[in-house]
Design a protein around this motif. Structure first.
Motif, PDB file in Angstrom:
ATOM      1  N   VAL A 131       0.841  -1.198   0.000  1.00 27.68           N
ATOM      2  CA  VAL A 131       0.000   0.000   0.000  1.00 27.68           C
ATOM      3  C   VAL A 131       0.879   1.253   0.000  1.00 27.68           C
ATOM      4  O   VAL A 131       0.536   2.258  -0.633  1.00 27.68           O
ATOM      5  N   GLN A 132       2.004   1.182   0.681  1.00 25.09           N
ATOM      6  CA  GLN A 132       2.934   2.313   0.718  1.00 25.09           C
ATOM      7  C   GLN A 132       3.765   2.422  -0.567  1.00 25.09           C
ATOM      8  O   GLN A 132       4.624   3.282  -0.648  1.00 25.09           O
ATOM      9  N   GLU A 133       3.500   1.545  -1.515  1.00 26.83           N
ATOM     10  CA  GLU A 133       4.235   1.482  -2.779  1.00 26.83           C
ATOM     11  C   GLU A 133       5.719   1.216  -2.553  1.00 26.83           C
ATOM     12  O   GLU A 133       6.592   1.819  -3.162  1.00 26.83           O
ATOM     13  N   LYS A 134       5.980   0.242  -1.652  1.00 31.19           N
ATOM     14  CA  LYS A 134       7.340  -0.205  -1.359  1.00 31.19           C
ATOM     15  C   LYS A 134       7.417  -1.721  -1.548  1.00 31.19           C
ATOM     16  O   LYS A 134       7.670  -2.467  -0.599  1.00 31.19           O
ATOM     17  N   PRO A 135       7.196  -2.198  -2.783  1.00 29.77           N
ATOM     18  CA  PRO A 135       7.175  -3.637  -2.998  1.00 29.77           C
ATOM     19  C   PRO A 135       8.505  -4.313  -2.681  1.00 29.77           C
ATOM     20  O   PRO A 135       8.531  -5.493  -2.313  1.00 29.77           O
ATOM     21  N   GLU A 136       9.610  -3.574  -2.771  1.00 32.23           N
ATOM     22  CA  GLU A 136      10.915  -4.165  -2.472  1.00 32.23           C
ATOM     23  C   GLU A 136      11.024  -4.568  -1.001  1.00 32.23           C
ATOM     24  O   GLU A 136      11.809  -5.456  -0.651  1.00 32.23           O
ATOM     25  N   LEU A 137      10.227  -3.949  -0.125  1.00 33.30           N
ATOM     26  CA  LEU A 137      10.185  -4.346   1.282  1.00 33.30           C
ATOM     27  C   LEU A 137       9.224  -5.510   1.505  1.00 33.30           C
ATOM     28  O   LEU A 137       9.376  -6.267   2.459  1.00 33.30           O
ATOM     29  N   ALA A 138       8.246  -5.632   0.622  1.00 35.24           N
ATOM     30  CA  ALA A 138       7.260  -6.706   0.754  1.00 35.24           C
ATOM     31  C   ALA A 138       7.813  -8.065   0.313  1.00 35.24           C
ATOM     32  O   ALA A 138       7.487  -9.087   0.906  1.00 35.24           O
ATOM     33  N   VAL A 139       8.660  -8.069  -0.712  1.00 34.94           N
ATOM     34  CA  VAL A 139       9.142  -9.340  -1.290  1.00 34.94           C
ATOM     35  C   VAL A 139       9.803 -10.243  -0.253  1.00 34.94           C
ATOM     36  O   VAL A 139       9.405 -11.408  -0.111  1.00 34.94           O
ATOM     37  N   PRO A 140      10.800  -9.782   0.507  1.00 39.12           N
ATOM     38  CA  PRO A 140      11.430 -10.709   1.462  1.00 39.12           C
ATOM     39  C   PRO A 140      10.467 -11.195   2.545  1.00 39.12           C
ATOM     40  O   PRO A 140      10.572 -12.340   3.004  1.00 39.12           O
ATOM     41  N   LEU A 141       9.508 -10.355   2.915  1.00 38.10           N
ATOM     42  CA  LEU A 141       8.524 -10.766   3.921  1.00 38.10           C
ATOM     43  C   LEU A 141       7.617 -11.863   3.387  1.00 38.10           C
ATOM     44  O   LEU A 141       7.310 -12.838   4.088  1.00 38.10           O
ATOM     45  N   LEU A 142       7.191 -11.716   2.149  1.00 32.19           N
ATOM     46  CA  LEU A 142       6.325 -12.726   1.532  1.00 32.19           C
ATOM     47  C   LEU A 142       7.068 -14.053   1.374  1.00 32.19           C
ATOM     48  O   LEU A 142       6.491 -15.122   1.588  1.00 32.19           O
ATOM     49  N   ILE A 143       8.336 -13.975   1.039  1.00 33.34           N
ATOM     50  CA  ILE A 143       9.132 -15.200   0.909  1.00 33.34           C
ATOM     51  C   ILE A 143       9.290 -15.868   2.279  1.00 33.34           C
ATOM     52  O   ILE A 143       9.223 -17.098   2.379  1.00 33.34           O
ATOM     53  N   GLN A 144       9.454 -15.080   3.331  1.00 29.12           N
ATOM     54  CA  GLN A 144       9.524 -15.645   4.683  1.00 29.12           C
ATOM     55  C   GLN A 144       8.240 -16.401   5.021  1.00 29.12           C
ATOM     56  O   GLN A 144       8.290 -17.492   5.610  1.00 29.12           O
ATOM     57  N   VAL A 145       7.102 -15.834   4.656  1.00 29.81           N
ATOM     58  CA  VAL A 145       5.820 -16.490   4.929  1.00 29.81           C
ATOM     59  C   VAL A 145       5.744 -17.824   4.181  1.00 29.81           C
ATOM     60  O   VAL A 145       5.365 -18.843   4.760  1.00 29.81           O
ATOM     61  N   ILE A 146       6.112 -17.816   2.918  1.00 27.58           N
ATOM     62  CA  ILE A 146       6.053 -19.046   2.116  1.00 27.58           C
ATOM     63  C   ILE A 146       6.988 -20.101   2.688  1.00 27.58           C
ATOM     64  O   ILE A 146       6.625 -21.276   2.807  1.00 27.58           O
ATOM     65  N   ARG A 147       8.194 -19.690   3.058  1.00 29.48           N
ATOM     66  CA  ARG A 147       9.171 -20.637   3.610  1.00 29.48           C
ATOM     67  C   ARG A 147       8.676 -21.220   4.926  1.00 29.48           C
ATOM     68  O   ARG A 147       8.830 -22.407   5.187  1.00 29.48           O
ATOM     69  N   SER A 148       8.037 -20.401   5.754  1.00 30.73           N
ATOM     70  CA  SER A 148       7.558 -20.861   7.049  1.00 30.73           C
ATOM     71  C   SER A 148       6.287 -21.692   6.943  1.00 30.73           C
ATOM     72  O   SER A 148       6.153 -22.719   7.604  1.00 30.73           O
ATOM     73  N   GLN A 149       5.357 -21.262   6.104  1.00 34.25           N
ATOM     74  CA  GLN A 149       4.045 -21.890   6.043  1.00 34.25           C
ATOM     75  C   GLN A 149       3.907 -22.949   4.957  1.00 34.25           C
ATOM     76  O   GLN A 149       2.987 -23.741   5.013  1.00 34.25           O
ATOM     77  N   SER A 150       4.742 -22.902   3.951  1.00 33.42           N
ATOM     78  CA  SER A 150       4.650 -23.762   2.774  1.00 33.42           C
ATOM     79  C   SER A 150       3.726 -23.097   1.750  1.00 33.42           C
ATOM     80  O   SER A 150       2.709 -22.499   2.129  1.00 33.42           O
ATOM     81  N   PRO A 151       4.064 -23.208   0.487  1.00 34.82           N
ATOM     82  CA  PRO A 151       3.200 -22.617  -0.541  1.00 34.82           C
ATOM     83  C   PRO A 151       1.830 -23.288  -0.611  1.00 34.82           C
ATOM     84  O   PRO A 151       0.890 -22.714  -1.141  1.00 34.82           O
ATOM     85  N   ALA A 152       1.710 -24.485  -0.049  1.00 37.92           N
ATOM     86  CA  ALA A 152       0.448 -25.215  -0.111  1.00 37.92           C
ATOM     87  C   ALA A 152      -0.531 -24.810   0.993  1.00 37.92           C
ATOM     88  O   ALA A 152      -1.679 -25.249   0.980  1.00 37.92           O
ATOM     89  N   SER A 153      -0.097 -23.973   1.943  1.00 34.62           N
ATOM     90  CA  SER A 153      -1.019 -23.506   2.986  1.00 34.62           C
ATOM     91  C   SER A 153      -1.813 -22.310   2.453  1.00 34.62           C
ATOM     92  O   SER A 153      -1.436 -21.693   1.456  1.00 34.62           O
ATOM     93  N   ASP A 154      -2.891 -21.971   3.128  1.00 34.77           N
ATOM     94  CA  ASP A 154      -3.694 -20.814   2.715  1.00 34.77           C
ATOM     95  C   ASP A 154      -2.855 -19.538   2.700  1.00 34.77           C
ATOM     96  O   ASP A 154      -2.862 -18.797   1.725  1.00 34.77           O
ATOM     97  N   LEU A 155      -2.125 -19.296   3.789  1.00 36.70           N
ATOM     98  CA  LEU A 155      -1.329 -18.082   3.881  1.00 36.70           C
ATOM     99  C   LEU A 155      -0.167 -18.106   2.889  1.00 36.70           C
ATOM    100  O   LEU A 155       0.150 -17.089   2.266  1.00 36.70           O
ATOM    101  N   GLY A 156       0.455 -19.260   2.719  1.00 32.63           N
ATOM    102  CA  GLY A 156       1.537 -19.382   1.744  1.00 32.63           C
ATOM    103  C   GLY A 156       1.057 -19.136   0.327  1.00 32.63           C
ATOM    104  O   GLY A 156       1.742 -18.469  -0.467  1.00 32.63           O
ATOM    105  N   GLU A 157      -0.110 -19.634   0.017  1.00 33.57           N
ATOM    106  CA  GLU A 157      -0.683 -19.417  -1.316  1.00 33.57           C
ATOM    107  C   GLU A 157      -0.990 -17.929  -1.544  1.00 33.57           C
ATOM    108  O   GLU A 157      -0.706 -17.377  -2.607  1.00 33.57           O
ATOM    109  N   LYS A 158      -1.525 -17.264  -0.512  1.00 34.42           N
ATOM    110  CA  LYS A 158      -1.801 -15.829  -0.622  1.00 34.42           C
ATOM    111  C   LYS A 158      -0.504 -15.037  -0.797  1.00 34.42           C
ATOM    112  O   LYS A 158      -0.452 -14.074  -1.567  1.00 34.42           O
ATOM    113  N   ALA A 159       0.532 -15.439  -0.068  1.00 39.26           N
ATOM    114  CA  ALA A 159       1.823 -14.746  -0.177  1.00 39.26           C
ATOM    115  C   ALA A 159       2.393 -14.904  -1.589  1.00 39.26           C
ATOM    116  O   ALA A 159       2.904 -13.943  -2.174  1.00 39.26           O
ATOM    117  N   TYR A 160       2.286 -16.101  -2.147  1.00 39.74           N
ATOM    118  CA  TYR A 160       2.787 -16.312  -3.505  1.00 39.74           C
ATOM    119  C   TYR A 160       1.987 -15.468  -4.504  1.00 39.74           C
ATOM    120  O   TYR A 160       2.553 -14.889  -5.434  1.00 39.74           O
TER     121      TYR A 160
END
Length: 178
Positions: A131-160
């Motif tokens: 929302v702040q138009e800082k996608p470069e800060l969002a990318v590593p956070l989203l990857i952390q979510v996927i790594r922690s939750q798995s891409p097959a989880s609801d939250l991991g799928e949303k992060a991807y």
């Protein structure tokens, strides 16, 4: 007020205590008197699930008010506290593995719950950065979510999906059905 700021008054109070007025410490612990409800000082502390949830609620309120700077600070604080809780409960679980399965299971469940909340705070922080138009800060956070939750989880799928929308990844992901 962040987690460290909340600890500073406690530290300065402890530093001001004179050794002459401190009670002596014996090698044998004394029996604890009182009911178990009296022995739960962390229930209202920041270092508890309810304390971390309160910080998360403050972040959500800041998001609703479009006060994104406060939201970022609160979400970072919530992530830190949930991460500490997860690590502490996991350490306790590992200490009891093979000794007391009930304690091990309870602490492991607490670690998982705190980890899931940490990942939720991380995902929300990534959305605020978008929302702040800082996608470069969002990318590593989203990857952390996927790594922690798995891409097959609801939250991991949303992060991807967020990574796809940002343009960091190019390929759609469809969660497999088992």
């Amino acid at each position: 007020m962040n987690f460290i700021d909340r600890l500073i008054p406690l530290a300065s109070l402890a530093m001001g205590c004179s050794l002459a007025i401190m009670p002596s410490v014996s090698a044998q612990p004394e029996a604890v008197q009182g009911s178990s409800s009296e022995l739960r000082p962390l229930q209202s502390s920041i270092l508890s699930m309810s304390g971390a949830s309160q910080v998360m609620d403050e972040a959500i309120a800041a998001i609703s008010a479009k006060d994104y700077e406060v939201a970022v600070a609160k979400l970072q604080e919530a992530r830190q506290v949930y991460n500490q809780l997860s690590n502490f409960h996991l350490d306790l679980a590992n200490s009891f593995q093979g000794l007391d399965n009930a304690v091990y299971d309870a602490e492991r469940r607490s670690a998982i719950t705190a980890g899931e909340m940490r990942d939720t705070a991380t995902y929300r922080l990534a959305l605020v950065h978008r929302v702040q138009e800082k996608p470069e800060l969002a990318v590593p956070l989203l990857i952390q979510v996927i790594r922690s939750q798995s891409p097959a989880s609801d939250l991991g799928e949303k992060a991807y999906q967020q990574l796809l929308e940002i343009g960091f990844v190019n390929r759609e992901f469809t969660r497999p059905t088992f």
